[in-house]
Design a protein around this motif. Structure first.
Motif, PDB file in Angstrom:
ATOM      1  N   TYR A 404       0.831  -1.209   0.000  1.00 42.46           N
ATOM      2  CA  TYR A 404       0.000   0.000   0.000  1.00 42.46           C
ATOM      3  C   TYR A 404       0.868   1.262   0.000  1.00 42.46           C
ATOM      4  CZ  TYR A 404      -3.671   3.275   1.319  1.00 42.46           C
ATOM      5  OH  TYR A 404      -4.559   4.330   1.345  1.00 42.46           O
ATOM      6  N   ALA A 405       1.994   1.224   0.712  1.00 37.77           N
ATOM      7  CA  ALA A 405       2.883   2.387   0.765  1.00 37.77           C
ATOM      8  C   ALA A 405       3.496   2.673  -0.608  1.00 37.77           C
ATOM      9  CB  ALA A 405       3.981   2.147   1.796  1.00 37.77           C
ATOM     10  N   VAL A 406       3.951   1.626  -1.291  1.00 32.90           N
ATOM     11  CA  VAL A 406       4.530   1.827  -2.622  1.00 32.90           C
ATOM     12  C   VAL A 406       3.493   2.389  -3.582  1.00 32.90           C
ATOM     13  CG1 VAL A 406       5.548   0.652  -4.607  1.00 32.90           C
ATOM     14  CG2 VAL A 406       6.287   0.054  -2.300  1.00 32.90           C
ATOM     15  N   TYR A 407       2.270   1.870  -3.500  1.00 30.90           N
ATOM     16  CA  TYR A 407       1.211   2.391  -4.381  1.00 30.90           C
ATOM     17  C   TYR A 407       0.883   3.844  -4.044  1.00 30.90           C
ATOM     18  CZ  TYR A 407      -3.486   3.315  -6.105  1.00 30.90           C
ATOM     19  OH  TYR A 407      -4.569   3.894  -6.699  1.00 30.90           O
ATOM     20  N   THR A 528      -0.340  -9.831  -6.791  1.00 32.53           N
ATOM     21  CA  THR A 528      -0.654  -8.532  -7.412  1.00 32.53           C
ATOM     22  C   THR A 528       0.491  -7.539  -7.337  1.00 32.53           C
ATOM     23  OG1 THR A 528      -1.614  -7.685  -5.352  1.00 32.53           O
ATOM     24  CG2 THR A 528      -3.108  -8.800  -6.890  1.00 32.53           C
ATOM     25  N   ALA A 529       1.577  -7.906  -6.678  1.00 31.07           N
ATOM     26  CA  ALA A 529       2.686  -6.955  -6.501  1.00 31.07           C
ATOM     27  C   ALA A 529       3.256  -6.515  -7.848  1.00 31.07           C
ATOM     28  CB  ALA A 529       3.775  -7.587  -5.635  1.00 31.07           C
ATOM     29  N   SER A 530       3.439  -7.462  -8.769  1.00 32.72           N
ATOM     30  CA  SER A 530       3.994  -7.106 -10.079  1.00 32.72           C
ATOM     31  C   SER A 530       3.034  -6.254 -10.897  1.00 32.72           C
ATOM     32  CB  SER A 530       4.354  -8.370 -10.858  1.00 32.72           C
ATOM     33  OG  SER A 530       3.197  -9.173 -11.054  1.00 32.72           O
ATOM     34  N   GLU A 531       1.721  -6.302 -10.542  1.00 31.74           N
ATOM     35  CA  GLU A 531       0.745  -5.491 -11.273  1.00 31.74           C
ATOM     36  C   GLU A 531       0.876  -4.002 -10.964  1.00 31.74           C
ATOM     37  OE1 GLU A 531      -3.200  -6.921 -10.667  1.00 31.74           O
ATOM     38  OE2 GLU A 531      -2.740  -8.970 -11.292  1.00 31.74           O
ATOM     39  N   LEU A 532       1.595  -3.669  -9.894  1.00 32.58           N
ATOM     40  CA  LEU A 532       1.788  -2.254  -9.575  1.00 32.58           C
ATOM     41  C   LEU A 532       2.702  -1.569 -10.585  1.00 32.58           C
ATOM     42  CD1 LEU A 532       2.189  -2.037  -5.701  1.00 32.58           C
ATOM     43  CD2 LEU A 532       0.361  -1.100  -7.094  1.00 32.58           C
ATOM     44  N   ARG A 533       3.444  -2.366 -11.360  1.00 36.52           N
ATOM     45  CA  ARG A 533       4.327  -1.752 -12.354  1.00 36.52           C
ATOM     46  C   ARG A 533       3.545  -0.880 -13.329  1.00 36.52           C
ATOM     47  NH1 ARG A 533       7.742  -7.257 -13.546  1.00 36.52           N
ATOM     48  NH2 ARG A 533       9.537  -6.857 -12.170  1.00 36.52           N
ATOM     49  N   LYS A 534       2.394  -1.347 -13.752  1.00 34.08           N
ATOM     50  CA  LYS A 534       1.631  -0.600 -14.761  1.00 34.08           C
ATOM     51  C   LYS A 534       1.236   0.793 -14.283  1.00 34.08           C
ATOM     52  CE  LYS A 534      -0.196  -4.187 -17.778  1.00 34.08           C
ATOM     53  NZ  LYS A 534      -1.416  -4.750 -18.393  1.00 34.08           N
ATOM     54  N   PRO A 535       0.544   0.942 -13.166  1.00 32.20           N
ATOM     55  CA  PRO A 535       0.170   2.312 -12.763  1.00 32.20           C
ATOM     56  C   PRO A 535       1.356   3.171 -12.344  1.00 32.20           C
ATOM     57  CG  PRO A 535      -0.464   0.731 -11.075  1.00 32.20           C
ATOM     58  CD  PRO A 535      -0.036  -0.074 -12.253  1.00 32.20           C
TER      59      PRO A 535
END
Length: 720
Positions: A404-407, A528-535
């Motif tokens: 959540y912090a990285v996002y 889902t961690a790798s999915e944060l790359r897109k946004p």
């Protein structure tokens, strides 16, 4: 008898007493009344004043009657003498009256004559002096200048001719350098020759290159091996083989369209007779409806013959390339050793910006601390197995907070929804919402002020994370904090990979009743961690390229042209320049932080998708467009793809079909367009409406257009 009388009269008058001049002088000197004198002058016949060639003697002789009377003749003679005397006296008086003026004017004439003679002498002398000066100075000096200018021109021409001659002999020198294995020198020589050719393109021997495209188009209907070989060789020498293929495909498409249209148009006009119908402006499908049953078979026969010629040329073209490929393979078979080394190099991905760095994991101190804590917790679970679930639950919360912090720091942005790229999956969105509701204390962060939850619930929550002010994400020079984004995101991905490697071990420690929790944690959070790359990386891609500038440049392009263009538009070069700068800046960032291949692929995917979406948006802003204009769009896009593929190894090119499908939709008919609207919900309402208004606007009636526009409004399209 008359002749004798005249002689007698003459002897009696003119020779009797005195001469005629004396008698006339006597008459002129006699005093006479001015009025009487004027009456005598008025009595003179007008014929005497007619012209200078008047013969008065003949006139008087002709007036003589047949029977002459001496008395009458003498009287008539005296009358004539009086008239002559009056005229002479009048003339003499006028001469005496004007004599002073005459004398004065005569003096002026004499003075003028003298001045003219003097001026003539002066002019003669001046001309003689000018002639001497011309011969002695002007001609010699100007001659020297002209000779010097001619010498300079000839010297420049000689230099140009020597350069062109050198260009003609370059192939010999290139062969020698290749035999000597001087490959760098050969490449340098080629580059110098290309530069020289561009410098001397104003000469006809260089300018003929511009006719290549015209020569290439001729092969679409009448294929000639020798002609096509020369054209392809010319394009090869220019380094534009891909351009030649793109142009050839466009020419074949245009040849098919023009051929079938002209055949059907001829039969339609023949069947219509003198009907005043503008068949030239009809679509091909509509034109076919005017073919009568009687002309159907002949028209179909001619149509097949015409298309057969085009297809024959296409088949022979394909054969030529297949045979050429076989020859190239045969040549390459003996050079395997040489090529074993663009292959080893080619295997390195252009998109991997970490070739000179070790592929060590990208970590932060936080990541290392979390991994260290997980190791301690696992030791605790081995000793205290009854609390294994509680420990794993706390570990999952630790991972949740990290994610959540990285996002929150790098991925939260309100532009996602409008992008239409599906950057955040429903699973990731659900996970983030769950973490925020169950773990984050929004009141402590100052959000949702005035809304207080139960105190016990707040004990289980932690404050929302805050990014350090030392981290700057708005500087374009650092690609908007790309290095920090990479470190944060890839460290999270590495942590997720470590958790996945521990899944089987943690599963053995979990009670059977709690195993669904562990499975849910892995399926909904860790994965889902790798999915944060897109946004996270989308923000960089959205700001690194100036897409608005491209839209403005596309708006200035004229698309309703009437001829096939062989040169793409400038906005393509500008966009490619932006990508080259982006590529360069990525390389600069990679000097400080390794950019893994998955990261660069995501960045390139975002940039290319946004560029392609911008292209479609630019095409959707077009107000007028012809078939040739759509062909120009295809040429622009093919040029963009060709150059783009040299910058990245990302395959396939993202959203390539998104652009191509939209361009091809221009050729759809009314019924096909309705089906296209239903099947392609990835396009916006504006983009679909543009296809209806611009592509079909002049070929369908108002009712049909309103029907298609209504179909667009009725469709609830999900974002792609």
């Amino acid at each position: 008898m008359s002749l004798a009388l005249c002689k007698e009269l003459h002897s009696r008058t003119f020779f009797k007493n005195a001469s005629p001049s004396e008698e006339l002088r006597e008459l002129r000197e006699q005093p006479i009344d001015p009025q009487a004198e004027q009456e005598i002058i008025d009595s003179i016949e007008e014929v005497y004043f007619s012209n200078d060639s008047f013969d008065m003697v003949q006139h008087e002789l002709e007036k003589l009657p047949p029977e002459l009377n001496l008395q009458e003749l003498e009287e008539y003679r005296d009358k004539l003498k009086r008239q002559q005397a009056a005229v002479s006296k009048k003339v003499a008086d006028l001469i005496l009256e004007k004599q002073p003026a005459y004398v004065k004017e005569l003096e002026r004439v004499t003075a003028l004559q003298t001045n003219l003679q003097l001026a003539a002498v002066i002019c003669t002398n001046a001309r003689r002096q000018l002639s001497v000066a011309k011969e002695g100075f002007t001609e010699a000096s100007l001659g020297l200048l002209a000779n010097q200018r001619r010498r300079q021109l000839l010297t420049g021409l000689l230099k140009s001719l020597r350069t062109i001659k050198t260009l003609q002999r370059t192939d010999v020198r290139l062969s020698e350098m290749l035999e000597e294995e001087d490959y760098p020198g050969a490449i340098q020589l080629c580059l110098e020759c290309q530069k020289a050719a561009s410098t001397f393109k104003h000469y006809s021997c260089i300018r003929y290159v511009e006719q290549l495209d015209v020569a290439l188009s001729k092969t679409c209907k009448h294929f000639d091996v020798s002609h096509y070989t020369k054209v392809q060789l010319a394009y090869t020498l220019l380094g534009k083989t891909q351009t030649a293929m793109d142009q050839l495909h466009m020419h074949f498409t245009q040849a098919i369209h023009n051929t079938v249209f002209q055949v059907v148009l001829g039969y339609v006009e023949l069947c219509a007779g003198n009907a005043d119908t503008k068949f030239q402006k009809m679509q091909y499908k509509d034109l076919c409806t005017h073919i009568t049953p009687d002309s159907y078979i002949p028209c179909l026969t001619d149509l097949c013959k015409a298309l057969w010629e085009v297809m024959l040329s296409y088949h022979r073209t394909m054969q030529w390339h297949e045979e050429r490929d076989k020859e190239e393979l045969h040549k390459l078979s003996g050079n395997n050793i040489i090529f074993s080394l663009h292959e080893t190099i080619r295997s390195r991905k252009k998109s991997d910006y970490s070739l000179n760095k070790t592929n060590a994991p990208i970590l932060t101190n936080t990541t290392l601390n979390v991994i260290r804590l997980v190791g301690k917790y696992m030791q605790m679970m081995n000793i205290l197995k009854p609390i294994a679930f509680d420990v794993i639950h706390c570990v999952s919360q630790l991972f949740d907070y990290y994610l959540y912090a990285v996002y929150t720091f790098f991925g939260r942005n309100d532009m996602y929804e409008s992008s239409g790229l599906g950057l955040i999956s429903s699973r990731l969105r659900t996970t983030l919402n769950r973490i925020q509701e169950s773990l984050i204390d929004m009141e402590a962060a100052g959000e949702n002020a005035g809304v207080h939850g139960p105190a016990e619930d707040r004990k289980e929550k932690v404050p929302s994370p805050h990014l350090s002010q030392l981290v700057v994400l708005t500087n374009s020079g650092t690609l908007y904090g790309l290095a920090q984004r990479v470190v944060a995101t890839e460290s999270l991905v590495f942590l997720a990979e470590q958790f996945e490697s521990l899944q089987s071990h943690l599963d053995t420690m979990m009670p059977a009743a709690k195993k669904p929790f562990l499975q849910q944690f892995y399926s909904q959070t860790v994965s889902t961690a790798s999915e944060l790359r897109k946004p996270i990386y989308w923000i960089v891609a959205a700001k690194a390229i100036d897409y608005e500038q491209m839209l403005l440049m596309m708006a200035g392009v004229k698309w309703d042209i009437r001829e096939i263009m062989s040169q793409h538009n400038v906005y393509v070069d500008v966009l490619l320049k932006e990508f080259e700068q982006f590529n360069k800046r990525l390389g600069e960032v990679s000097r400080h932080v390794r950019i893994p291949l998955p990261v660069s692929n995501v960045l390139w995917e975002h940039c290319i998708r946004l560029a392609n979406r911008t292209l479609v948006e630019g095409y959707a802003n077009v107000k007028k467009c012809s078939n040739e204009g759509r062909a120009l769009m295809q040429l622009d896009f093919q040029q963009f793809l060709m150059k783009l593929e040299k910058l990245t190894d990302l395959r396939p090119i993202p959203d390539k079909e998104f652009v191509e499908t939209y361009i091809k939709a221009y050729y759809l008919t009314e019924n096909d367009m309705e089906q296209f609207i239903k099947n392609h919900r990835e396009y916006s309402m504006k983009q679909l409406a543009n296809l209806v208004n611009v592509c079909l606007g002049s070929h369908i009636n108002k009712k049909a257009r309103q029907k298609l526009l209504a179909a667009i409004d009725d469709i609830d399209r999900p974002k792609r």
